[in-house]
Design an enzyme around this catalytic site. Sequence first.
Site, PDB file in Angstrom:
ATOM      1  N   ARG A 126       0.843  -1.191   0.000  1.00 40.02           N
ATOM      2  CA  ARG A 126       0.000   0.000   0.000  1.00 40.02           C
ATOM      3  C   ARG A 126       0.883   1.248   0.000  1.00 40.02           C
ATOM      4  O   ARG A 126       2.049   1.200   0.358  1.00 40.02           O
ATOM      5  CB  ARG A 126      -0.911   0.014   1.227  1.00 40.02           C
ATOM      6  CG  ARG A 126      -2.002  -1.048   1.167  1.00 40.02           C
ATOM      7  CD  ARG A 126      -2.890  -0.980   2.387  1.00 40.02           C
ATOM      8  NE  ARG A 126      -3.574   0.293   2.461  1.00 40.02           N
ATOM      9  CZ  ARG A 126      -3.435   1.165   3.464  1.00 40.02           C
ATOM     10  NH1 ARG A 126      -2.644   0.894   4.470  1.00 40.02           N
ATOM     11  NH2 ARG A 126      -4.087   2.300   3.448  1.00 40.02           N
ATOM     12  N   LYS A 191       3.696  -6.875  12.034  1.00 40.08           N
ATOM     13  CA  LYS A 191       3.023  -7.119  10.758  1.00 40.08           C
ATOM     14  C   LYS A 191       3.315  -8.524  10.239  1.00 40.08           C
ATOM     15  O   LYS A 191       4.453  -8.910  10.003  1.00 40.08           O
ATOM     16  CB  LYS A 191       3.475  -6.061   9.741  1.00 40.08           C
ATOM     17  CG  LYS A 191       2.714  -6.164   8.434  1.00 40.08           C
ATOM     18  CD  LYS A 191       2.363  -4.813   7.890  1.00 40.08           C
ATOM     19  CE  LYS A 191       1.884  -4.922   6.467  1.00 40.08           C
ATOM     20  NZ  LYS A 191       1.140  -3.766   6.021  1.00 40.08           N
ATOM     21  N   ARG A 327      -1.338   4.926  12.795  1.00 39.01           N
ATOM     22  CA  ARG A 327      -0.180   4.557  13.598  1.00 39.01           C
ATOM     23  C   ARG A 327      -0.573   4.551  15.069  1.00 39.01           C
ATOM     24  O   ARG A 327      -1.271   5.438  15.541  1.00 39.01           O
ATOM     25  CB  ARG A 327       0.956   5.556  13.366  1.00 39.01           C
ATOM     26  CG  ARG A 327       2.288   5.093  13.917  1.00 39.01           C
ATOM     27  CD  ARG A 327       3.414   5.604  13.023  1.00 39.01           C
ATOM     28  NE  ARG A 327       3.378   7.040  12.864  1.00 39.01           N
ATOM     29  CZ  ARG A 327       3.890   7.909  13.729  1.00 39.01           C
ATOM     30  NH1 ARG A 327       4.474   7.486  14.820  1.00 39.01           N
ATOM     31  NH2 ARG A 327       3.848   9.193  13.507  1.00 39.01           N
TER      32      ARG A 327
HETATM   33  C1  BTN Z   1       0.555  -3.708   2.372  1.00 45.59           C
HETATM   34  O1  BTN Z   1       1.322  -2.787   2.059  1.00 45.59           O
HETATM   35  O2  BTN Z   1       0.302  -3.964   3.538  1.00 45.59           O
HETATM   36  C2  BTN Z   1      -0.075  -4.543   1.284  1.00 45.59           C
HETATM   37  C3  BTN Z   1       0.840  -5.617   0.783  1.00 45.59           C
HETATM   38  C4  BTN Z   1       0.237  -6.485  -0.299  1.00 45.59           C
HETATM   39  C5  BTN Z   1       1.248  -7.465  -0.864  1.00 45.59           C
HETATM   40  C6  BTN Z   1       0.613  -8.451  -1.805  1.00 45.59           C
HETATM   41  S1  BTN Z   1       1.715  -9.777  -2.211  1.00 45.59           S
HETATM   42  C7  BTN Z   1       0.623 -10.329  -3.451  1.00 45.59           C
HETATM   43  C8  BTN Z   1       0.078  -9.106  -4.137  1.00 45.59           C
HETATM   44  N1  BTN Z   1       0.944  -8.682  -5.206  1.00 45.59           N
HETATM   45  C9  BTN Z   1       1.511  -7.516  -4.944  1.00 45.59           C
HETATM   46  O3  BTN Z   1       2.336  -6.937  -5.684  1.00 45.59           O
HETATM   47  N2  BTN Z   1       1.089  -7.037  -3.764  1.00 45.59           N
HETATM   48  C10 BTN Z   1       0.138  -7.925  -3.144  1.00 45.59           C
END
Ligand code: BTN
Length: 330
Positions: A126, A191, A327
């Site tokens: 994100r 996380k 946060r």
């Molecule tokens: C976050 O930032 O918390 C979200 C992370 C999401 C990662 C997943 S891995 C599978 C899918 N492909 C990506 O490029 N991102 C999501």
Amino acid sequence: MTDTELEQALLTLLADGAAHTERELVERLSAEPVTLAQAVRALRDLGLEPRALPEDGGYRLAEPLELLDRQRIAAGLSDDTRTRLSRLEVYPLLDSTNTYLLARAGEEWPSGAVCLAERQQAGRGRLGRSWVSPFGAGLFGSLLWRFDGQPAGLSGLSLATGIAVARSLRALGVTEVGLKWPNDVLWRERKLGGILLESGASAGTLHVVAGIGLNVALPRQAALAIDQPWVDLREILGNGGVSRNRLAALLINELVEIFGRFEQGGFADLAQEWAGFDLMAGRRVRLRLPNAAVTGIVRGVDASGALLLESADGRVNTYLGGEIGLRLEQ
Ligand code: BTN
């Protein structure tokens, strides 16, 4: 055997983490030593680290690795999932499972397509962050879903996705899994996973790609790139405590169920269940907005999935998803 088949066969042999002599590998793969060496290099390009054994020219992986196996995953799917799933694809390497499915959505792939990758070269998180995705170290996957008409409140869908992830982790024995609005997957404030929803329009419908990344057994070196407290399933459940294929099947079952429910009733039907996973309710937090920040006490979410934040004067304001970060203040 093509080069790719040879690499896959070599990986399957090495996945047990045991030492394999060059003689054994050459025999079992019916390959010349020079071709074997090429295949080993290809595995290194994938991010794996087959160690050379100086005694006999053989190789071993640092740790055993349960490779993603399409058939094993498919065997763990419920009847309901099977009827709704249009495709299930497993790749050794993709840029990003989200990017891949967004492109396939444009090619009119049907609703209910899932793709998983052992490694992502450009995994996305994100807010423009990247997602650390070394080979075999996590579960990286995406689901493509098409909606007829305008579904009510897509921001609620990203929270609903969190429920599916939390449910599947609970089923795996991760009892303390929880969610932080909008969709961080946490274990004891660290996380464990993340969710990235992206949408577009194609084939006359609105499509959503829900991407999920879960830390399974991150190599320490790769994890140095993570700029917040993190945890992986290896630490929570112990070495060998996680079958990634089982986790993938559990997750796909829950995702399909949740997306079906969301189609019918939106987030409102799921809000109560989400509250059961909410780690922030009642806590004072600082909410980062694109151009400002506000503090307040989290009062859960409303029926659309918007965050409810009580400010010092006692008023409760709602904040919708998007570029909002949350946060913990204390
Ligand atoms: C976050 O930032 O918390 C979200 C992370 C999401 C990662 C997943 S891995 C599978 C899918 N492909 C990506 O490029 N991102 C999501």
